[in-house]
Design a protein around this motif. Structure first.
Motif, mmCIF file in Angstrom:
data_model
loop_
_atom_site.group_PDB
_atom_site.id
_atom_site.type_symbol
_atom_site.label_atom_id
_atom_site.label_comp_id
_atom_site.label_asym_id
_atom_site.label_seq_id
_atom_site.Cartn_x
_atom_site.Cartn_y
_atom_site.Cartn_z
ATOM 1 N N VAL A 94 0.852 -1.201 0.000
ATOM 2 C CA VAL A 94 0.000 0.000 0.000
ATOM 3 C C VAL A 94 0.879 1.240 0.000
ATOM 4 C CG1 VAL A 94 -1.910 -1.123 1.220
ATOM 5 C CG2 VAL A 94 -0.163 0.121 2.518
ATOM 6 N N MET A 95 0.307 2.319 -0.492
ATOM 7 C CA MET A 95 0.949 3.629 -0.408
ATOM 8 C C MET A 95 0.362 4.363 0.795
ATOM 9 S SD MET A 95 2.990 5.977 -1.819
ATOM 10 C CE MET A 95 3.104 5.746 -3.609
ATOM 11 N N LEU A 96 1.241 4.730 1.746
ATOM 12 C CA LEU A 96 0.832 5.534 2.903
ATOM 13 C C LEU A 96 1.065 6.998 2.567
ATOM 14 C CD1 LEU A 96 0.133 6.014 5.942
ATOM 15 C CD2 LEU A 96 2.574 5.669 6.414
ATOM 16 N N VAL A 97 0.010 7.803 2.663
ATOM 17 C CA VAL A 97 0.098 9.229 2.359
ATOM 18 C C VAL A 97 -0.318 10.019 3.600
ATOM 19 C CG1 VAL A 97 -0.615 11.094 0.825
ATOM 20 C CG2 VAL A 97 -0.512 8.743 -0.037
ATOM 21 N N LEU A 98 0.596 10.839 4.099
ATOM 22 C CA LEU A 98 0.319 11.692 5.256
ATOM 23 C C LEU A 98 0.213 13.130 4.777
ATOM 24 C CD1 LEU A 98 0.182 12.223 8.358
ATOM 25 C CD2 LEU A 98 2.676 12.470 8.281
ATOM 26 N N ILE A 99 -0.928 13.761 5.027
ATOM 27 C CA ILE A 99 -1.158 15.143 4.613
ATOM 28 C C ILE A 99 -1.313 15.998 5.868
ATOM 29 C CG2 ILE A 99 -2.618 16.698 3.261
ATOM 30 C CD1 ILE A 99 -3.579 14.210 1.710
ATOM 31 N N THR A 100 -0.527 17.092 5.951
ATOM 32 C CA THR A 100 -0.561 17.949 7.136
ATOM 33 C C THR A 100 -1.364 19.216 6.864
ATOM 34 O OG1 THR A 100 1.376 19.304 6.635
ATOM 35 C CG2 THR A 100 1.773 17.130 7.637
ATOM 36 N N ASN A 101 -1.617 19.951 7.923
ATOM 37 C CA ASN A 101 -2.387 21.194 7.798
ATOM 38 C C ASN A 101 -1.634 22.263 7.016
ATOM 39 O OD1 ASN A 101 -0.504 21.454 10.000
ATOM 40 N ND2 ASN A 101 -1.616 23.292 10.648
ATOM 41 N N THR A 102 -0.320 22.107 6.842
ATOM 42 C CA THR A 102 0.454 23.087 6.079
ATOM 43 C C THR A 102 0.504 22.757 4.597
ATOM 44 O OG1 THR A 102 2.526 21.882 6.440
ATOM 45 C CG2 THR A 102 1.931 23.558 8.057
ATOM 46 N N GLY A 103 -0.151 21.664 4.212
ATOM 47 C CA GLY A 103 -0.126 21.265 2.818
ATOM 48 C C GLY A 103 1.006 20.320 2.487
ATOM 49 N N ARG A 104 1.774 19.962 3.478
ATOM 50 C CA ARG A 104 2.886 19.040 3.238
ATOM 51 C C ARG A 104 2.346 17.626 3.015
ATOM 52 N NH1 ARG A 104 8.778 19.834 5.312
ATOM 53 N NH2 ARG A 104 9.758 18.144 4.218
ATOM 54 N N VAL A 105 2.916 16.933 2.052
ATOM 55 C CA VAL A 105 2.490 15.572 1.718
ATOM 56 C C VAL A 105 3.702 14.653 1.810
ATOM 57 C CG1 VAL A 105 1.479 14.068 -0.024
ATOM 58 C CG2 VAL A 105 0.681 16.446 0.185
ATOM 59 N N GLU A 106 3.592 13.644 2.660
ATOM 60 C CA GLU A 106 4.641 12.631 2.794
ATOM 61 C C GLU A 106 4.098 11.293 2.304
ATOM 62 O OE1 GLU A 106 7.758 13.160 3.808
ATOM 63 O OE2 GLU A 106 7.377 15.303 4.091
ATOM 64 N N GLN A 107 4.836 10.637 1.414
ATOM 65 C CA GLN A 107 4.384 9.373 0.827
ATOM 66 C C GLN A 107 5.429 8.275 1.080
ATOM 67 O OE1 GLN A 107 1.943 10.190 -3.088
ATOM 68 N NE2 GLN A 107 3.903 11.222 -3.234
ATOM 69 N N ARG A 108 4.952 7.113 1.472
ATOM 70 C CA ARG A 108 5.833 5.973 1.668
ATOM 71 C C ARG A 108 5.112 4.705 1.173
ATOM 72 N NH1 ARG A 108 8.353 9.739 2.688
ATOM 73 N NH2 ARG A 108 9.840 10.177 4.382
ATOM 74 N N VAL A 109 5.863 3.811 0.544
ATOM 75 C CA VAL A 109 5.324 2.511 0.144
ATOM 76 C C VAL A 109 5.547 1.538 1.304
ATOM 77 C CG1 VAL A 109 5.537 0.579 -1.444
ATOM 78 C CG2 VAL A 109 5.710 2.926 -2.304
ATOM 79 N N VAL A 110 4.483 0.836 1.681
ATOM 80 C CA VAL A 110 4.531 -0.097 2.807
ATOM 81 C C VAL A 110 4.360 -1.520 2.287
ATOM 82 C CG1 VAL A 110 3.547 -0.725 5.040
ATOM 83 C CG2 VAL A 110 3.494 1.676 4.283
ATOM 84 N N GLU A 111 5.339 -2.374 2.609
ATOM 85 C CA GLU A 111 5.238 -3.792 2.269
ATOM 86 C C GLU A 111 4.545 -4.513 3.433
ATOM 87 O OE1 GLU A 111 6.126 -5.049 -0.550
ATOM 88 O OE2 GLU A 111 7.307 -3.402 -1.425
ATOM 89 N N LEU A 112 3.381 -5.067 3.169
ATOM 90 C CA LEU A 112 2.595 -5.704 4.226
ATOM 91 C C LEU A 112 3.068 -7.143 4.465
ATOM 92 C CD1 LEU A 112 -0.940 -4.448 3.139
ATOM 93 C CD2 LEU A 112 0.539 -3.495 4.934
ATOM 94 N N PRO A 113 2.932 -7.614 5.701
ATOM 95 C CA PRO A 113 3.418 -8.967 6.014
ATOM 96 C C PRO A 113 2.534 -10.078 5.460
ATOM 97 C CG PRO A 113 2.374 -7.990 7.942
ATOM 98 C CD PRO A 113 2.422 -6.917 6.888
ATOM 99 N N GLU A 114 1.350 -9.697 4.988
ATOM 100 C CA GLU A 114 0.433 -10.718 4.467
ATOM 101 C C GLU A 114 -0.548 -10.053 3.506
ATOM 102 O OE1 GLU A 114 -1.350 -12.063 8.071
ATOM 103 O OE2 GLU A 114 -2.698 -10.335 8.231
ATOM 104 N N VAL A 115 -1.276 -10.866 2.802
ATOM 105 C CA VAL A 115 -2.294 -10.338 1.895
ATOM 106 C C VAL A 115 -3.418 -9.695 2.702
ATOM 107 C CG1 VAL A 115 -4.038 -10.946 0.165
ATOM 108 C CG2 VAL A 115 -1.764 -12.025 0.111
ATOM 109 N N VAL A 116 -3.801 -8.455 2.312
ATOM 110 C CA VAL A 116 -4.866 -7.722 3.010
ATOM 111 C C VAL A 116 -5.878 -7.245 1.979
ATOM 112 C CG1 VAL A 116 -5.434 -5.793 4.534
ATOM 113 C CG2 VAL A 116 -3.228 -6.960 4.777
ATOM 114 N N GLU A 117 -7.126 -7.618 2.167
ATOM 115 C CA GLU A 117 -8.169 -7.226 1.231
ATOM 116 C C GLU A 117 -8.430 -5.716 1.301
ATOM 117 O OE1 GLU A 117 -11.529 -9.511 2.298
ATOM 118 O OE2 GLU A 117 -10.661 -11.436 1.692
#
Length: 337
Positions: free
Chosen positions: A146-169
């Motif tokens: 999954v792509m984790l996207v963190l958006i702050t009140n200042t408009g800053r956007v941080e994106q990270r790809v997360v490798e999950l330990p198992e299949v998640v629907e």
């Protein structure tokens, strides 16, 4: 204490030297400025100013130039911030309003400041530690990524790809997204670790491995030193500048993020939003330069600093006006975003 006439002479010396880059003589002062005294009286006043350390004679046959002490008095007592014209303000507003995200805002701001002041512009990115969470998004990429996207009140956007330990629907991903936003929406980023500490235990057992992995990546994102990120523009403006420290030292400082952060940090003072001027020897990390800086942010929350760096022979009223105006417009954009 200097009397009004000597203050007028000092103001004229600073203005002429900044304008011409030539040492200023008493005859030229008497001719160019309405001082209402003879050149001989101006000479006597200049001698008194030199004795008190406000001006100095660079060469035996030359006129006088301001010292750091002279510029300091000029900024504190003899000058007024020069407001931008209506056309300049409209151009700034239009240029900055076209920004599409925070990176674009910072890039446009630093270019704009360099153009307005003909100095080196420096802009610090808003620090994450003073921001709050606006939204957390989880975007499924594959069944175990999954792509984790963190958006702050200042408009800053941080994106990270997360490798999950198992299949998640995707339905479980949507549920985790809703849980994270319910937990973190509006909270300060510095409070996030405590808020999510027991979050896995509050979820069904089958979701705990995935959420633990996601939270681990989220917390790694928060501890990165984003407040150290700083950008500059306008180095070419230094080509004709006269630095007592030498141009090489200034260019090396611009390449060192830590030095720039310290220079901006020295200007913060007790009131981050105040316009601050540090002149010459007042800059412990880079003598021979002047820095004009102020804070910017959303509302009363000052998130970072911006300013310009240049030689002590700087047009302070114009530079101060430009820095203050640009900071105000950037703050308005962040508050509205």
């Amino acid at each position: 204490m200097l009397d009004d006439r000597k203050l007028a002479v000092l103001r004229a010396i600073v203005e002429d030297y900044v304008s011409t880059n030539e040492p200023v003589g008493s005859k030229a002062l008497a001719e160019r400025h309405n001082l209402k005294v003879s050149p001989a009286t101006v000479r006597n006043d200049m001698a008194a100013l030199e004795e008190e350390g406000y001006i100095t004679q660079p060469h035996t046959s030359a006129g006088r130039v301001p010292t750091d002490k002279g510029y300091r008095l000029f900024v504190d007592r003899l000058s007024q911030v020069k407001p931008l014209s209506g056309a300049e303000r409209r151009a700034i507003e239009t240029f900055l309003a076209g920004a599409v995200d925070l990176d674009d805002v910072v890039t446009r701001t630093v270019r704009l400041l360099a153009q307005l002041t003909r100095q080196v512009a420096v802009v610090q990115y808003p620090t994450l530690t003073r921001s709050t969470v606006r939204h957390v998004e989880l975007v499924p990429l594959t069944d175990r990524r999954v792509m984790l996207v963190l958006i702050t009140n200042t408009g800053r956007v941080e994106q990270r790809v997360v490798e999950l330990p198992e299949v998640v629907e995707e339905t479980r991903i949507a549920h985790l997204r809703a849980v994270l936003n319910a937990c973190l929406d509006g909270c300060g980023l510095s409070a996030v670790p405590d808020l999510v500490a027991d979050l896995p235990e509050r979820l069904p057992a089958e979701d705990r491995p995935a959420v633990a992995t996601i939270l681990s990546v989220l917390l790694e994102t928060l501890v990165e030193r984003h407040d150290e990120k700083i950008v500059f523009a306008g180095a070419a403006n230094l080509a004709g500048a006269d630095f007592t420290t030498g141009l090489r030292a200034v260019l090396e400082a611009l390449e060192e993020q830590v030095v720039l952060m310290r220079l901006l940090g020295e200007t913060s003072g007790d009131t981050p939003s105040a316009l601050t001027v540090r002149i010459g020897s007042e800059n412990p990390y880079l003598h021979g330069t002047s820095i004009v800086a102020t804070g910017y942010g959303s509302g009363d929350n000052q998130l970072a600093r911006l300013g310009v760096l240049g030689p002590t022979r700087m047009d302070y009223p114009v530079t101060m006006g430009a820095v203050r105006a640009v900071a105000r417009y950037v703050s308005q954009i962040l508050a509205a975003s």
